[in-house]
Design a protein around this motif. Structure first.
Motif, PDB file in Angstrom:
ATOM      1  N   ASP A 196       0.934  -1.413  -0.005  1.00 18.23           N
ATOM      2  CA  ASP A 196      -0.215  -0.021   0.033  1.00 18.23           C
ATOM      3  C   ASP A 196       0.870   1.200   0.112  1.00 18.23           C
ATOM      4  O   ASP A 196       0.423   2.362  -0.655  1.00 18.23           O
ATOM      5  N   LYS A 197       2.008   1.077   0.600  1.00 18.53           N
ATOM      6  CA  LYS A 197       3.060   2.349   0.737  1.00 18.53           C
ATOM      7  C   LYS A 197       3.804   2.115  -0.577  1.00 18.53           C
ATOM      8  O   LYS A 197       4.797   2.981  -0.644  1.00 18.53           O
ATOM      9  N   THR A 198       3.865   1.319  -1.179  1.00 20.60           N
ATOM     10  CA  THR A 198       4.567   1.141  -2.657  1.00 20.60           C
ATOM     11  C   THR A 198       6.085   1.132  -2.317  1.00 20.60           C
ATOM     12  O   THR A 198       6.960   1.678  -3.020  1.00 20.60           O
ATOM     13  N   LEU A 199       6.209   0.284  -1.077  1.00 18.98           N
ATOM     14  CA  LEU A 199       7.755   0.426  -0.623  1.00 18.98           C
ATOM     15  C   LEU A 199       8.416  -0.994  -0.980  1.00 18.98           C
ATOM     16  O   LEU A 199       7.549  -1.941  -1.672  1.00 18.98           O
ATOM     17  N   THR A 200       9.574  -1.059  -1.058  1.00 14.64           N
ATOM     18  CA  THR A 200      10.217  -2.289  -1.390  1.00 14.64           C
ATOM     19  C   THR A 200      11.049  -2.946  -0.188  1.00 14.64           C
ATOM     20  O   THR A 200      11.683  -1.959   0.413  1.00 14.64           O
ATOM     21  N   LEU A 201      11.034  -4.167  -0.256  1.00 12.66           N
ATOM     22  CA  LEU A 201      11.646  -4.783   0.983  1.00 12.66           C
ATOM     23  C   LEU A 201      13.004  -5.559   0.383  1.00 12.66           C
ATOM     24  O   LEU A 201      12.938  -5.961  -0.586  1.00 12.66           O
ATOM     25  N   PHE A 202      14.141  -5.349   0.769  1.00 12.19           N
ATOM     26  CA  PHE A 202      15.528  -5.661   0.423  1.00 12.19           C
ATOM     27  C   PHE A 202      16.361  -5.862   1.602  1.00 12.19           C
ATOM     28  O   PHE A 202      15.931  -5.790   2.864  1.00 12.19           O
ATOM     29  N   TRP A 203      17.427  -6.699   1.323  1.00 12.60           N
ATOM     30  CA  TRP A 203      18.398  -7.116   2.336  1.00 12.60           C
ATOM     31  C   TRP A 203      19.723  -7.295   1.747  1.00 12.60           C
ATOM     32  O   TRP A 203      19.866  -7.112   0.531  1.00 12.60           O
ATOM     33  N   ASP A 204      20.922  -7.156   2.550  1.00 13.92           N
ATOM     34  CA  ASP A 204      22.118  -7.404   2.012  1.00 13.92           C
ATOM     35  C   ASP A 204      22.709  -8.819   2.112  1.00 13.92           C
ATOM     36  O   ASP A 204      21.785  -9.566   2.626  1.00 13.92           O
ATOM     37  N   ASN A 205      23.539  -9.226   1.366  1.00 12.59           N
ATOM     38  CA  ASN A 205      24.299 -10.421   1.282  1.00 12.59           C
ATOM     39  C   ASN A 205      25.673 -10.332   2.144  1.00 12.59           C
ATOM     40  O   ASN A 205      26.227  -9.448   1.677  1.00 12.59           O
ATOM     41  N   VAL A 206      25.958 -11.389   2.633  1.00 12.48           N
ATOM     42  CA  VAL A 206      27.397 -11.486   3.189  1.00 12.48           C
ATOM     43  C   VAL A 206      28.329 -12.120   2.163  1.00 12.48           C
ATOM     44  O   VAL A 206      28.024 -13.223   1.695  1.00 12.48           O
ATOM     45  N   ASP A 207      29.690 -11.467   1.916  1.00 10.50           N
ATOM     46  CA  ASP A 207      30.447 -11.994   0.852  1.00 10.50           C
ATOM     47  C   ASP A 207      31.420 -13.119   1.461  1.00 10.50           C
ATOM     48  O   ASP A 207      31.629 -12.965   2.779  1.00 10.50           O
ATOM     49  N   ALA A 208      32.402 -13.325   0.909  1.00 11.68           N
ATOM     50  CA  ALA A 208      33.478 -14.079   1.182  1.00 11.68           C
ATOM     51  C   ALA A 208      34.368 -13.498   2.239  1.00 11.68           C
ATOM     52  O   ALA A 208      34.816 -14.231   3.400  1.00 11.68           O
ATOM     53  N   SER A 209      34.857 -12.264   1.909  1.00 11.94           N
ATOM     54  CA  SER A 209      35.825 -11.716   2.861  1.00 11.94           C
ATOM     55  C   SER A 209      35.274 -11.185   4.117  1.00 11.94           C
ATOM     56  O   SER A 209      35.720 -11.322   5.141  1.00 11.94           O
ATOM     57  N   SER A 210      34.005 -11.014   4.203  1.00 10.78           N
ATOM     58  CA  SER A 210      33.240 -10.705   5.380  1.00 10.78           C
ATOM     59  C   SER A 210      32.962 -11.754   6.255  1.00 10.78           C
ATOM     60  O   SER A 210      33.216 -11.793   7.395  1.00 10.78           O
ATOM     61  N   TRP A 211      32.626 -12.989   5.612  1.00 12.19           N
ATOM     62  CA  TRP A 211      32.224 -14.241   6.178  1.00 12.19           C
ATOM     63  C   TRP A 211      33.666 -14.774   6.863  1.00 12.19           C
ATOM     64  O   TRP A 211      33.558 -15.045   7.971  1.00 12.19           O
ATOM     65  N   MET A 212      34.748 -14.465   6.140  1.00 11.19           N
ATOM     66  CA  MET A 212      36.091 -14.961   6.657  1.00 11.19           C
ATOM     67  C   MET A 212      36.376 -14.091   8.117  1.00 11.19           C
ATOM     68  O   MET A 212      37.169 -14.695   8.859  1.00 11.19           O
ATOM     69  N   ALA A 213      35.962 -12.997   8.177  1.00 11.63           N
ATOM     70  CA  ALA A 213      36.281 -12.150   8.986  1.00 11.63           C
ATOM     71  C   ALA A 213      35.250 -12.057  10.234  1.00 11.63           C
ATOM     72  O   ALA A 213      35.640 -11.489  11.382  1.00 11.63           O
ATOM     73  N   GLY A 214      34.144 -13.172  10.137  1.00 12.15           N
ATOM     74  CA  GLY A 214      33.378 -13.193  11.217  1.00 12.15           C
ATOM     75  C   GLY A 214      32.200 -12.459  11.141  1.00 12.15           C
ATOM     76  O   GLY A 214      30.999 -12.583  12.144  1.00 12.15           O
ATOM     77  N   SER A 215      31.934 -11.833  10.121  1.00 13.12           N
ATOM     78  CA  SER A 215      30.719 -10.740   9.970  1.00 13.12           C
ATOM     79  C   SER A 215      29.396 -12.101   9.361  1.00 13.12           C
ATOM     80  O   SER A 215      29.705 -12.649   8.599  1.00 13.12           O
ATOM     81  N   ARG A 216      28.305 -11.857  10.135  1.00 14.55           N
ATOM     82  CA  ARG A 216      27.428 -13.069   9.962  1.00 14.55           C
ATOM     83  C   ARG A 216      25.899 -12.147   9.836  1.00 14.55           C
ATOM     84  O   ARG A 216      25.012 -12.811   9.308  1.00 14.55           O
ATOM     85  N   ARG A 217      25.896 -10.917  10.122  1.00 12.93           N
ATOM     86  CA  ARG A 217      24.357 -10.134  10.246  1.00 12.93           C
ATOM     87  C   ARG A 217      24.226  -9.399   9.017  1.00 12.93           C
ATOM     88  O   ARG A 217      25.112  -8.748   8.376  1.00 12.93           O
ATOM     89  N   VAL A 218      22.943  -9.561   8.494  1.00 15.34           N
ATOM     90  CA  VAL A 218      22.684  -8.396   7.637  1.00 15.34           C
ATOM     91  C   VAL A 218      21.381  -7.666   8.136  1.00 15.34           C
ATOM     92  O   VAL A 218      20.559  -8.194   8.919  1.00 15.34           O
ATOM     93  N   SER A 219      21.076  -6.561   7.446  1.00 10.93           N
ATOM     94  CA  SER A 219      19.933  -5.999   7.650  1.00 10.93           C
ATOM     95  C   SER A 219      18.515  -6.185   6.500  1.00 10.93           C
ATOM     96  O   SER A 219      18.923  -6.552   5.430  1.00 10.93           O
ATOM     97  N   CYS A 220      17.273  -6.160   7.233  1.00 14.36           N
ATOM     98  CA  CYS A 220      16.345  -6.274   6.255  1.00 14.36           C
ATOM     99  C   CYS A 220      15.598  -4.770   6.432  1.00 14.36           C
ATOM    100  O   CYS A 220      15.355  -4.286   7.534  1.00 14.36           O
ATOM    101  N   SER A 221      15.518  -4.313   5.369  1.00 15.58           N
ATOM    102  CA  SER A 221      15.001  -2.809   5.053  1.00 15.58           C
ATOM    103  C   SER A 221      13.899  -2.435   4.243  1.00 15.58           C
ATOM    104  O   SER A 221      13.711  -3.298   3.362  1.00 15.58           O
ATOM    105  N   VAL A 222      13.243  -1.458   4.331  1.00 15.16           N
ATOM    106  CA  VAL A 222      12.255  -0.943   3.510  1.00 15.16           C
ATOM    107  C   VAL A 222      12.681   0.506   2.881  1.00 15.16           C
ATOM    108  O   VAL A 222      13.011   1.234   3.484  1.00 15.16           O
ATOM    109  N   GLY A 223      12.522   0.583   1.435  1.00  8.71           N
ATOM    110  CA  GLY A 223      12.668   1.958   1.065  1.00  8.71           C
ATOM    111  C   GLY A 223      12.059   1.996  -0.404  1.00  8.71           C
ATOM    112  O   GLY A 223      11.229   1.280  -0.714  1.00  8.71           O
ATOM    113  N   LYS A 224      12.571   3.088  -1.079  1.00  5.27           N
ATOM    114  CA  LYS A 224      11.999   3.056  -2.549  1.00  5.27           C
ATOM    115  C   LYS A 224      13.146   3.409  -3.449  1.00  5.27           C
ATOM    116  O   LYS A 224      13.661   4.637  -3.527  1.00  5.27           O
TER     117      LYS A 224
END
Length: 327
Positions: free
Chosen positions: A249-277
């Motif tokens: 109804d608000k014509t927004l888009t849901l999207f998220w990030d992905n974790v790449d290999a360099s981030s995963w090797m460094a221990g990064s595991r979290r991603v954000s789910c966000s809404v925008g346009k």
């Protein structure tokens, strides 16, 4: 109705990383003979965390620079001290001219990238929330013979100001995420720093997902991440917004990030789910107001698309697909 995954995630990654000035943000303490800042700067070494009160006056900025516990808010974590005087070149000799910003940036690239990786035991995320930084003597300190530079870690916002950090970087997840309810500002279509949701912003975070809980083994492929994040982020968005139809109804888009290999090797595991346009020309529209309530998009209230007639259904967008009409 959502448009998901790679398209939105790529825009955020490029926008956020490009908006963070990782090249010229080189904090230089004010060298004033007996100041606390000079003493702390001269004596700091690997593992020390430094804090100061920023000011708009370059003559007084960082006058109160001091070493603090890394468990307290700080703006710089020292990884290595490099004494340029030990290099047998005229560039660093007594009486040599003060380097300009581009030369200090080159010195950071030459000495500090490897120093930070060594200091963190290879657990530095090059695309995470932190960046490699350099602290160097002021012009007065250089004239007085100071040649020591400090390689370290900092968190730089889109406004170029160094943000406060808490805890040692190597001991934490370095993912570039914000808490649910955070709105990230926008300038010329590019995301900037967190702002009040009542001001113009690119997107609003609805959830933070720890991929490590779902994928305890090695790095999952982008397809595997998307297959998990699509229902997870959708459910989180519906709960956050208060219903399954609010996003449409608000014509927004849901999207998220992905974790790449360099981030995963460094221990990064979290991603954000966000809404925008996202806009067709690239980047993000300017949203004012939290998506939980009334909003405007580029100054205009969104008009809900017509309802889907009974007995009809629309296909679910595939990861990376363009938004469906009205999504």
């Amino acid at each position: 109705m959502v448009a998901i995954g790679a398209v939105g995630a790529a825009a955020v990654t490029i926008g956020v990383s490009g908006g963070f000035d990782r090249s010229e943000n080189l904090p230089a303490p004010t060298a004033a003979g007996s100041s606390a800042g000079t003493v702390s700067f001269d004596s700091s070494d690997a593992g020390d965390c430094l804090q100061w009160t920023p000011t708009d006056d370059p003559d007084t900025d960082r006058q109160d620079l001091a070493e603090v516990s890394c468990a307290e808010p700080h703006r710089f974590e020292v990884a290595r001290t490099v004494n340029l005087a030990t290099f047998p070149v005229a560039e660093f000799a007594t009486g040599s001219p003060y380097p300009d910003a581009s030369r200090f940036a080159a010195l950071r690239d030459e000495h500090c990238v490897a120093a930070v990786q060594d200091y963190t035991g290879g657990r530095f995320d090059p695309t995470g929330r932190y960046s490699v930084g350099l602290m160097f003597p002021s012009q007065a300190g250089w004239a007085n013979g100071e040649r020591s530079i400090r390689c370290g870690i900092q968190q730089t916002g889109a406004t170029s100001a160094l943000q406060e950090m808490v805890g040692r970087v190597a001991d934490q997840d370095q993912s570039t995420v914000w808490d649910a309810g955070t709105c990230v500002g926008v300038e010329s279509g590019v995301p900037t720093d967190p702002v009040d949701c009542g001001t113009a912003h690119a997107f609003e975070v609805v959830s933070v997902v720890d991929l490590g809980a779902q994928f305890p083994g090695g790095l999952p492929s982008v397809d595997d991440q998307d297959r998990y994040l699509e229902p997870t982020c959708t459910q989180a968005a519906e709960a956050y917004l208060g219903g399954p139809d609010v996003l449409r109804d608000k014509t927004l888009t849901l999207f998220w990030d992905n974790v790449d290999a360099s981030s995963w090797m460094a221990g990064s595991r979290r991603v954000s789910c966000s809404v925008g346009k996202e806009v067709e020309s690239g980047g993000f529209a300017a949203i004012v107001g939290s998506a939980k309530g009334d909003i405007t998009i580029d100054g205009v209230a969104p008009v809900p698309p017509p309802p889907v007639p009974d007995g009809r259904s629309l296909p679910t967008p595939l990861p990376g697909a363009a938004p469906l009409p009205g999504a």
